[in-house]
Design a protein around this motif. Sequence first.
Motif, PDB file in Angstrom:
ATOM      1  N   VAL A   1      -2.285  -3.244  -3.995  1.00 53.80           N
ATOM      2  CA  VAL A   1      -2.362  -1.584  -3.951  1.00 53.80           C
ATOM      3  C   VAL A   1      -1.401  -0.824  -3.764  1.00 53.80           C
ATOM      4  CG1 VAL A   1      -3.957  -0.003  -2.878  1.00 53.80           C
ATOM      5  CG2 VAL A   1      -4.995  -2.362  -3.728  1.00 53.80           C
ATOM      6  N   SER A   2      -0.528  -1.195  -2.717  1.00 56.00           N
ATOM      7  CA  SER A   2       0.555  -0.051  -2.377  1.00 56.00           C
ATOM      8  C   SER A   2       1.733  -0.287  -3.572  1.00 56.00           C
ATOM      9  CB  SER A   2       1.157  -0.341  -0.846  1.00 56.00           C
ATOM     10  OG  SER A   2       1.530  -1.820  -0.953  1.00 56.00           O
ATOM     11  N   THR A   3       1.782  -1.331  -4.282  1.00 56.78           N
ATOM     12  CA  THR A   3       2.913  -1.369  -5.021  1.00 56.78           C
ATOM     13  C   THR A   3       2.208  -0.704  -6.322  1.00 56.78           C
ATOM     14  OG1 THR A   3       2.351  -3.829  -5.207  1.00 56.78           O
ATOM     15  CG2 THR A   3       4.551  -3.231  -4.545  1.00 56.78           C
ATOM     16  N   ASP A   4       1.133  -0.688  -6.788  1.00 57.18           N
ATOM     17  CA  ASP A   4       0.683  -0.103  -8.026  1.00 57.18           C
ATOM     18  C   ASP A   4       0.953   1.262  -7.766  1.00 57.18           C
ATOM     19  OD1 ASP A   4      -0.177  -2.510  -8.823  1.00 57.18           O
ATOM     20  OD2 ASP A   4      -2.395  -2.401  -8.443  1.00 57.18           O
TER      21      ASP A   4
END
Lengths: 120, 504
Positions: free
Chosen positions: B501-504
């Motif tokens: 989620v944080s890299t998306d």
Amino acid sequence: MAVVANGEYKFPSRDRVENYYGHQLLFACWDHHMLMAAPFMLFGAPDQKLGDIIEQQLKPLMQPDPDFDKIDWDAIEWTKSGEPWTPDFNKTVKENGLVHKEQFRFKTPGLSTLVPPQGE
Amino acid sequence: MDIKKTPKKLNVKEKYRLMTRDLAWEPSYRDEKEIYPYVDYEGIKVHDWSKWEDPFRLTMDAYWKYQAEKERKYYAIIDAHAQNNGHLNVTDARYLTAIKLFLQGISPGEYAAHRGFARVGREFAGVGPQVACQMQSIDEIRHAQTQVHAMSNYNKFYNGFKDFASQRDRIWYTSVPRSFFDDAMAAGPFEFLIAIGFSFEYVLTNLLFVPFMSGAAYNGDMATCTFGFSAQSDEARHMTLGLECIKFMLEQDPDNIPIVQKWIDKWFWRGCRLLTLVAAMMDYMLPKRVMSWREAWNIYGVENGNALFRDLARYGIKPPMHWDDVEKSIDHTSHQIMLGLYQWKFGTAFHSWTPTASDIEWLKEKYPTTFEKYYLPRWEYAIAQKEAGGEYNNFGLPKLCQTCQLPCLFTEPDDPTQLCHRETEYEGEKYHFCSDGCQHVFEQEPEKYVQAWLPMPALMQEPLKGDLAAWMEWVSLEPTAAGEYASSEDKANFEKWRKQVSTD
């Protein structure tokens, strides 16, 4: 005291000895050793040698305690229902007077690696 | 053209009278005893049912309106939580142990309370308590449902949620809350109200709900937190019912006082034993903590409890019999329970862990006289085992208390180095207890507690006969739901998904 009920109130106990197909429950507690959080429930037949239950069931469960290897088995103080008691490992559960759901306890004085000595 | 006549609008008081008290008609072709067969046998004397006060004056039509509004808001938030991957907003997946325990242990209790209030609402002969119990019954089933819905979203991603309903009846630690509610359900209507309405809802509920819901808020669990808000106004009504029921009984007849006192003694103790699971949750399971169990007890137990029992003293009611033993146990129980849950973790449908360095600092600060001296050595042993590549487990089956059904892991009130052993003989059979409180409860009604279904002795009986693999299947416990948190699928998945989620 008795249950207050609006009819006859009588039921058999759930854990009566008849429910154990010729076997019985025992409880064992190593006093002041609470790494194993509660007394152990053991299971055997009344004509089984007490020594076998101790060797096969109890000792393996006690083994993780760092005091286990230091126990002098001849210096243990045993009690049963709060009274001093001398077990005979070569006799049977029944001959040792251990009835269904009996608890025996044992003290190993001087061993207190994980729990402070009594009263401290 | 006719002039339309506006019907006269009823004020709240008139409406309440018409919609509730007016329902109390006199039976003409059946006698009262036939209609209310359970209202006398407990010995509680009632001379005038109309003296029952309902401070909320809530009628059914108003009740439906309020509840429907709350449901709309609640489900809007729950939907948003599900759609936006709200499960990844919790502090870490270790937090989920707390709500797994809640779903397995407490939500079925809400359902039991629903059934119980439905029953006693029918059994009471006065319309005031009938209406109040009916509403509480509907509240309780709403709570059970909304809790299950709130947590069902976690069930899509994590282990340990899916079989809470059958686990309620089968797994060993849920037999603690189950036996508590079964005991109340098997009592008469007045005892049920003192058990659940007064002792649990009034005296102890804050110790359960405040820590859980603030714990949810602190740890980013929007779903559970929203449930808490939705239930809050109901809880206020339940507490009022709990207090009203006791005052009503005490004011109706002086002969009721010793009976009520006996029930308070019993249910306060049973409730405190049940809450030891909450103590472990507060002190050990929340990654971000709200307050310690000791602090919660000081506020909700001591302060509120003292005020309440000062108030009840004018009726001749004394504080619960084993109050002092509870006070002495507060600095110990959470550690004793959590050490137990950790060593039996192969048999729980939630994960446990050893406290981290910062957890240990916090526990030392909150429990300066007990943690370091009595409990830290055992935790250090467990940590050392892990560091050496092993794992601290206790494969022994514990002796259980015949009354509260917890393992007998509590110490003597005045000696934390010694387990508390209590036993009694009844009709030639031995029974064991974790405390004086539980032994006392048993001895008041031995015929009732000899029937207790204790999971450990039951495991050795037919049909399981001690077969642990068969037991795992029967309680629907998959290995992925149990064991150490550090090596769990839950932890690995949570970290992977959050990173995504944080890299998306």
